[in-house]
Design a protein around this motif. Structure first.
Motif, PDB file in Angstrom:
ATOM      1  N   LEU A  69      -4.608  -2.920   0.065  1.00 27.83           N
ATOM      2  CA  LEU A  69      -4.098  -4.187  -0.477  1.00 27.83           C
ATOM      3  C   LEU A  69      -4.499  -4.388  -1.927  1.00 27.83           C
ATOM      4  N   GLU A  78      -5.800   1.702  -9.664  1.00 25.23           N
ATOM      5  CA  GLU A  78      -6.239   2.445  -8.482  1.00 25.23           C
ATOM      6  C   GLU A  78      -7.554   3.172  -8.697  1.00 25.23           C
ATOM      7  N   ALA A 110      -2.154  -1.978  -3.898  1.00 23.08           N
ATOM      8  CA  ALA A 110      -0.711  -2.205  -3.808  1.00 23.08           C
ATOM      9  C   ALA A 110      -0.330  -3.647  -4.137  1.00 23.08           C
ATOM     10  N   SER A 111      -0.888  -4.586  -3.414  1.00 16.68           N
ATOM     11  CA  SER A 111      -0.464  -5.982  -3.567  1.00 16.68           C
ATOM     12  C   SER A 111      -1.024  -6.626  -4.825  1.00 16.68           C
ATOM     13  N   ALA A 112      -2.300  -6.419  -5.085  1.00 15.77           N
ATOM     14  CA  ALA A 112      -2.921  -7.063  -6.241  1.00 15.77           C
ATOM     15  C   ALA A 112      -2.639  -6.311  -7.537  1.00 15.77           C
ATOM     16  N   ALA A 113      -2.062  -5.131  -7.435  1.00 10.86           N
ATOM     17  CA  ALA A 113      -1.701  -4.306  -8.597  1.00 10.86           C
ATOM     18  C   ALA A 113      -2.908  -4.047  -9.505  1.00 10.86           C
TER      19      ALA A 113
END
Length: 144
Positions: free
Chosen positions: A112, A121, A115-118
């Motif tokens: 999350l 990585e 992906a979601s919070a951008a």
């Protein structure tokens, strides 16, 4: 002449040994302190990254460390947070459920965060790695 029983049948002999009581307290203390050490590692690393690389990198590092700390907190709650006196099957089930919950929280949290919070990585994974290294280095010290 009264019958004298051997020392192994006295009330004191039936009590749990002193080291068993101390060990469970140490384990419980370490289970509660370990996520705090991991979170502190994440805060220190995020502070350094905020000065060097900027806000998104620091937020990603902190998110990775916080996710790992949350996973270890759930594991500690499921294993050391429960009653230390239980049948072996129940203790083993607590261990298995704790491990599964820990890895579900870590896996879902890292996914999350990336992906979601951008968040970046590499910095999320670096924060998770730093929290795992804090676990490896601080657990022997916490169990003393």
């Amino acid at each position: 002449m009264p019958l004298k029983l051997p020392d192994c049948y006295t009330f004191a002999a039936l009590q749990p040994p002193e080291h068993a009581r101390i060990r469970s307290d140490r384990t419980r203390r370490a289970a509660y302190a370990l996520p705090l050490v991991q979170a502190a590692t994440g805060l220190v690393g995020a502070g350094v990254l905020a000065a060097l690389a900027g806000g998104p990198a620091a937020a990603g590092f902190l998110a990775g460390a916080a996710v790992v700390a949350a996973g270890f907190a759930i594991f500690g709650w499921r294993t050391a947070g429960q009653s230390p006196v239980a049948p072996a099957g129940r203790m083993f089930a607590r261990l298995l459920v704790g491990v599964v919950l820990k890895w579900l929280v870590i896996g879902a949290g890292v996914a999350l965060a990336m992906a979601s919070a951008a968040l970046p990585e590499g910095f999320v994974l670096a924060g998770a790695l730093a929290a795992f290294l804090a676990y490896m280095l601080s657990l022997p010290w916490l169990l003393r």
